[in-house]
Design an enzyme around this catalytic site. Sequence first.
Site, PDB file in Angstrom:
ATOM      1  CB  SER A   2      -0.957   0.010   1.196  1.00  0.00           C
ATOM      2  OG  SER A   2      -0.248   0.134   2.413  1.00  0.00           O
ATOM      3  CE  LYS A  56      -2.999   2.106   4.114  1.00  0.00           C
ATOM      4  NZ  LYS A  56      -2.292   0.944   4.669  1.00  0.00           N
TER       5      LYS A  56
END
EC number: 3.4.21.88
Length: 215
Positions: free
Chosen positions: A129, A166
């Site tokens: 990701s 993230k």
Amino acid sequence: MTQRLTARQQNVYDFIVKTMGEYGYPPTRAEIARALGFRSPNAAEEHLRALERKGAIRIIRNTSRGIRLPAAETPDEPSAESPQGLPIIGEVAAGSPILAAEHIDRYCPLPAEYFTPRADYLLRVRGLSMQDAGILEGDLLAVHRTERVRDGQIVVARLEDDVTVKRFRRRGHRVQLLAENADFAPIDIDLRTQALEIEGVGVGVIRGGNGQALS
């Protein structure tokens, strides 16, 4: 600082502080030269050595980002570094502290001071990701433990039972955890109804977990 800086030295010092404040790590000599209009990184190196002699910075030899601010070297929280090195965290069980002994796979013999701010642990990255930020499957993310985070920083966040890496963005009571991969949708969080814990901010990457740190 123990001695007065020249105007040019102050410019270099201010750029170092600005870069570390925005990105969490110091600039390279080439970045200093480019930003301040020096003809070569060697000119930046001369100013850095002058700053070190005056006590404004500390230079760690043989690293491209080996610049430290003495005033910033006392962490907000005690480091998890042990005589064995930095703990490498693998799978994290739901609801348990990230530095619990059962999560530590092994130790990496890399000093916490290699990173700025200093690292408290290394988290093994799962998935792709964050690949567009250069953080790949199997890499080790160096993490500085703190709950204070700014927009745009890469964070280790705990959301319910999951720990994820993230990019952080906050607008009022709403937070987005953003992937660096177009195949992954943002994670939207309403702080009024959902619990979010910040376990730390990323301060560097070790490629493939093989001990080769990226500067």
